[in-house]
Design an enzyme around this catalytic site. Structure first.
Site, PDB file in Angstrom:
ATOM      1  N   ASP A 182      -5.257 -80.995  -5.897  1.00 12.16           N
ATOM      2  CA  ASP A 182      -4.210 -81.688  -6.650  1.00 12.16           C
ATOM      3  C   ASP A 182      -3.455 -80.699  -7.522  1.00 12.16           C
ATOM      4  O   ASP A 182      -4.077 -79.907  -8.248  1.00 12.16           O
ATOM      5  CB  ASP A 182      -4.845 -82.736  -7.577  1.00 12.16           C
ATOM      6  CG  ASP A 182      -4.704 -84.141  -7.047  1.00 12.16           C
ATOM      7  OD1 ASP A 182      -3.750 -84.401  -6.289  1.00 12.16           O
ATOM      8  OD2 ASP A 182      -5.556 -84.982  -7.386  1.00 12.16           O
ATOM      9  N   LYS A 242      -1.738 -81.198  -3.135  1.00 11.52           N
ATOM     10  CA  LYS A 242      -1.289 -82.605  -3.176  1.00 11.52           C
ATOM     11  C   LYS A 242      -0.430 -82.813  -4.421  1.00 11.52           C
ATOM     12  O   LYS A 242      -0.777 -82.347  -5.504  1.00 11.52           O
ATOM     13  CB  LYS A 242      -2.483 -83.560  -3.177  1.00 11.52           C
ATOM     14  CG  LYS A 242      -2.055 -85.030  -3.308  1.00 11.52           C
ATOM     15  CD  LYS A 242      -3.146 -86.000  -2.926  1.00 11.52           C
ATOM     16  CE  LYS A 242      -4.140 -86.318  -4.010  1.00 11.52           C
ATOM     17  NZ  LYS A 242      -3.547 -86.897  -5.238  1.00 11.52           N
ATOM     18  N   GLU A 278       2.020 -85.841  -6.569  1.00 11.97           N
ATOM     19  CA  GLU A 278       2.325 -87.272  -6.733  1.00 11.97           C
ATOM     20  C   GLU A 278       3.836 -87.480  -6.777  1.00 11.97           C
ATOM     21  O   GLU A 278       4.549 -86.734  -7.454  1.00 11.97           O
ATOM     22  CB  GLU A 278       1.708 -87.801  -8.030  1.00 11.97           C
ATOM     23  CG  GLU A 278       0.191 -87.809  -7.999  1.00 11.97           C
ATOM     24  CD  GLU A 278      -0.424 -88.415  -9.261  1.00 11.97           C
ATOM     25  OE1 GLU A 278       0.311 -88.976 -10.094  1.00 11.97           O
ATOM     26  OE2 GLU A 278      -1.650 -88.309  -9.400  1.00 11.97           O
ATOM     27  N   GLU A 306      -2.028 -95.161  -2.879  1.00  9.22           N
ATOM     28  CA  GLU A 306      -2.999 -95.610  -3.885  1.00  9.22           C
ATOM     29  C   GLU A 306      -2.637 -96.985  -4.424  1.00  9.22           C
ATOM     30  O   GLU A 306      -1.511 -97.227  -4.867  1.00  9.22           O
ATOM     31  CB  GLU A 306      -3.081 -94.598  -5.052  1.00  9.22           C
ATOM     32  CG  GLU A 306      -4.045 -95.082  -6.141  1.00  9.22           C
ATOM     33  CD  GLU A 306      -4.571 -93.991  -7.063  1.00  9.22           C
ATOM     34  OE1 GLU A 306      -4.280 -92.800  -6.839  1.00  9.22           O
ATOM     35  OE2 GLU A 306      -5.290 -94.359  -8.013  1.00  9.22           O
ATOM     36  N   ASP A 360      -7.317 -84.228  -9.377  1.00  6.09           N
ATOM     37  CA  ASP A 360      -7.158 -84.094 -10.831  1.00  6.09           C
ATOM     38  C   ASP A 360      -7.933 -85.205 -11.543  1.00  6.09           C
ATOM     39  O   ASP A 360      -8.013 -85.244 -12.767  1.00  6.09           O
ATOM     40  CB  ASP A 360      -5.681 -84.043 -11.253  1.00  6.09           C
ATOM     41  CG  ASP A 360      -4.891 -85.266 -10.831  1.00  6.09           C
ATOM     42  OD1 ASP A 360      -5.467 -86.153 -10.171  1.00  6.09           O
ATOM     43  OD2 ASP A 360      -3.691 -85.340 -11.166  1.00  6.09           O
ATOM     44  N   SER A 361      -8.576 -86.084 -10.739  1.00  3.21           N
ATOM     45  CA  SER A 361      -9.522 -87.047 -11.304  1.00  3.21           C
ATOM     46  C   SER A 361     -10.676 -86.315 -11.979  1.00  3.21           C
ATOM     47  O   SER A 361     -11.466 -86.922 -12.697  1.00  3.21           O
ATOM     48  CB  SER A 361     -10.060 -87.988 -10.214  1.00  3.21           C
ATOM     49  OG  SER A 361     -10.548 -87.246  -9.113  1.00  3.21           O
TER      50      SER A 361
HETATM   51  O1  KIV Z   1      -7.419 -87.145  -8.208  1.00  2.00           O
HETATM   52  C1  KIV Z   1      -7.896 -87.876  -7.312  1.00  2.00           C
HETATM   53  O2  KIV Z   1      -9.106 -88.047  -7.186  1.00  2.00           O
HETATM   54  C2  KIV Z   1      -6.953 -88.534  -6.406  1.00  2.00           C
HETATM   55  C3  KIV Z   1      -7.489 -89.594  -5.512  1.00  2.00           C
HETATM   56  C4  KIV Z   1      -7.665 -90.819  -6.311  1.00  2.00           C
HETATM   57  C5  KIV Z   1      -6.650 -89.813  -4.326  1.00  2.00           C
HETATM   58  O3  KIV Z   1      -5.793 -88.237  -6.427  1.00  2.00           O
END
Ligand code: KIV
Length: 271
Positions: free
Chosen positions: A90, A120, A122, A189, A51-52
């Site tokens: 994510d 994924k 959080e 992280e 989600d980055s």
């Molecule tokens: O969204 C992302 O790129 C991440 C990484 C920083 C692990 O969750």
């Protein structure tokens, strides 16, 4: 190490084997077809559609605005370039926090509408029930503890987490809760290297570190960061493996110069 070549496709089982054989796992993010294809051909184990993408693709300040539809759109593009790496997606902010049923439906949507192999999420203990529900139907879940970018407004800064004894204990318990709920790996992280080492030795599943030191079972970076494309963001855990922003600047200036001066295209480059 040649063992990596032996995996035709990286699965949760291959990652477990890599941890058991003490071979480091490599992971990078991708949001588009061309980048994913390059990473996959280079031999990366995991491609995270992170989600980055909210930050580095959409230009937002946080990861919060990105939507389910956008994550699915980017994952479809990424998947077209990938033959070997495991694709993890994510789950975006508010797609899994409300209740386990909604989380389960959204995880199912990602798996049904894209060729990804895992999602994924959080959080630790507070999402353990959700992780259990998702994994029980056969959707692999990667956990994510330590600094949680989706919780940035409650932290107030991107400072490292787990520096106090109390917070280190909570992060350790979160990682254990995820393993017990059925997660196949956990991202750590921005936590102290000592804490990441301790968690990695306690867990049977692999830990993938970002800003978490050298003792994790694998490492992940955000691709535009490590390629030197995202030059306004350079925390100390990001190593530049290239300076692509500089390279692109040189190439674009040369192109402008060539076009302005009639040097491009030549007769050979014309029909
Ligand atoms: O969204 C992302 O790129 C991440 C990484 C920083 C692990 O969750």
């Amino acid at each position: 190490m040649s063992i990596q070549k032996d995996f035709k496709r990286i699965t949760t089982k291959s990652l477990q084997l890599l941890k058991e054989q003490k071979i480091k796992i490599t992971a990078l993010t991708a949001y588009d077809f061309i980048t994913a294809k390059i990473l996959d051909k280079a031999g990366i184990d995991i491609i995270l559609v992170g989600d980055s993408l909210s930050n580095v693709f959409q230009g937002n300040d946080t990861t919060l605005p990105v939507t389910m539809d956008e994550m699915i759109y980017h994952t479809k593009a990424v998947a077209k370039g990938v033959e070997r790496a495991m694709i993890v997606v994510d789950m975006p902010f508010m797609s899994y926090q409300t209740n386990p049923d909604e989380a389960f439906r959204n995880a199912g949507r990602i798996m049904k509408e894209t060729p990804a192999s895992a999602v994924k999420l959080e959080g630790g203990k507070r999402i353990a029930e959700t992780v259990k529900k998702i994994t029980e139907v056969g959707i692999p879940v990667m956990g994510h503890v330590g600094l949680l970018p989706q919780s940035i407004h409650s932290y107030g800064s991107y400072e490292a987490r787990g520096k106090s004894v109390k917070e280190a204990k909570a992060i350790t318990e979160d990682a254990i809760a995820l393993e017990q709920a059925g997660a196949f790996a956990v991202v750590l992280e921005k936590v102290p290297a000592k804490l990441a080492k301790s968690i990695s030795s306690k867990l049977k599943i692999p830990t993938i570190g970002i800003g978490a030191g050298a003792f994790c079972d694998g490492q992940i970076l955000v691709t535009p960061d490590m390629l030197g494309l995202n030059v306004d963001f350079h925390p100390r855990f990001v190593r530049y493996y290239a300076n692509l922003a500089e390279e692109i600047d040189i190439a674009v200036k040369k192109y402008i110069d060539d076009v302005k001066n009639g040097k491009f295209p030549t007769a050979k480059e014309s029909y």
